[in-house]
Design a protein around this motif. Structure first.
Motif, PDB file in Angstrom:
ATOM      1  N   THR A 169       0.830  -1.199   0.000  1.00 46.20           N
ATOM      2  CA  THR A 169       0.000   0.000   0.000  1.00 46.20           C
ATOM      3  C   THR A 169       0.863   1.246   0.000  1.00 46.20           C
ATOM      4  N   VAL A 217     -12.790   0.718   3.497  1.00 45.89           N
ATOM      5  CA  VAL A 217     -11.669   0.062   4.182  1.00 45.89           C
ATOM      6  C   VAL A 217     -12.113  -0.475   5.538  1.00 45.89           C
ATOM      7  N   ALA A 218     -12.862   0.339   6.289  1.00 46.43           N
ATOM      8  CA  ALA A 218     -13.296  -0.078   7.625  1.00 46.43           C
ATOM      9  C   ALA A 218     -14.233  -1.285   7.578  1.00 46.43           C
ATOM     10  N   SER A 219     -15.029  -1.377   6.527  1.00 40.59           N
ATOM     11  CA  SER A 219     -15.975  -2.492   6.410  1.00 40.59           C
ATOM     12  C   SER A 219     -15.386  -3.670   5.627  1.00 40.59           C
ATOM     13  N   GLN A 220     -14.114  -3.590   5.333  1.00 38.43           N
ATOM     14  CA  GLN A 220     -13.413  -4.632   4.559  1.00 38.43           C
ATOM     15  C   GLN A 220     -14.095  -4.892   3.215  1.00 38.43           C
ATOM     16  N   GLY A 221     -14.540  -3.809   2.592  1.00 32.52           N
ATOM     17  CA  GLY A 221     -15.112  -3.891   1.251  1.00 32.52           C
ATOM     18  C   GLY A 221     -16.615  -4.071   1.188  1.00 32.52           C
ATOM     19  N   ALA A 222     -17.276  -4.130   2.335  1.00 32.39           N
ATOM     20  CA  ALA A 222     -18.728  -4.350   2.338  1.00 32.39           C
ATOM     21  C   ALA A 222     -19.499  -3.089   1.937  1.00 32.39           C
ATOM     22  N   ARG A 239     -19.741   0.169  -0.268  1.00 29.92           N
ATOM     23  CA  ARG A 239     -19.195   0.765  -1.481  1.00 29.92           C
ATOM     24  C   ARG A 239     -20.043   1.987  -1.829  1.00 29.92           C
ATOM     25  N   GLY A 247      -9.390  -2.287  -2.806  1.00 32.97           N
ATOM     26  CA  GLY A 247      -8.896  -2.006  -1.459  1.00 32.97           C
ATOM     27  C   GLY A 247      -7.613  -1.190  -1.480  1.00 32.97           C
ATOM     28  N   GLN A 248      -6.709  -1.526  -2.393  1.00 31.63           N
ATOM     29  CA  GLN A 248      -5.457  -0.778  -2.493  1.00 31.63           C
ATOM     30  C   GLN A 248      -5.712   0.651  -2.959  1.00 31.63           C
ATOM     31  N   GLN A 294      -7.171   2.634  -0.088  1.00 28.76           N
ATOM     32  CA  GLN A 294      -6.096   3.017   0.837  1.00 28.76           C
ATOM     33  C   GLN A 294      -5.309   4.206   0.276  1.00 28.76           C
TER      34      GLN A 294
END
Length: 105
Positions: free
Chosen positions: A28, A66-71, A73, A96-97, A100
């Motif tokens: 990242t 990021v906080a929701s791990q992609g959930a 959008r 995700g990248q 970030q």
């Protein structure tokens, strides 16, 4: 000079793309540095990714993603991802990248 930085970006990103999952933070950081280096070479401020209102408006959505791990959008994040990929079609980063990287701008 812009060509040299662009080549440096692709070289750095190639290294980042080959990084293992255990070095996600390094990947990242490399992506953010490479993205920033590429952005610095852009002479027209209106076409710069950093100065672009679409990307700047996506920071909150990127944080949620990021906080929701992609959930989660958000619409702003989707627009920013499309904008970044449109400006850099050879970029091989996952959502995700890129989220970030948006947060680090």
């Amino acid at each position: 000079m812009p060509i040299a930085r662009t080549l440096a970006f692709f070289s750095l990103f190639s290294l980042a793309a080959g990084a293992s999952a255990s070095s996600f933070l390094v990947t990242t950081d490399t992506l953010v540095d490479a993205l920033a280096g590429t952005i610095d070479t852009t002479s027209n401020a209106t076409s710069s990714v950093v100065d672009n209102k679409i990307v700047l408006a996506a920071k909150d959505d990127a944080a949620s993603f990021v906080a929701s791990q992609g959930a989660l959008r958000g619409v702003h994040l989707e627009a920013a991802l499309q904008h970044i990929r449109g400006r850099m079609p050879t970029l091989q980063a996952d959502d995700g990248q890129l989220a970030q990287a948006i947060l680090a701008l």
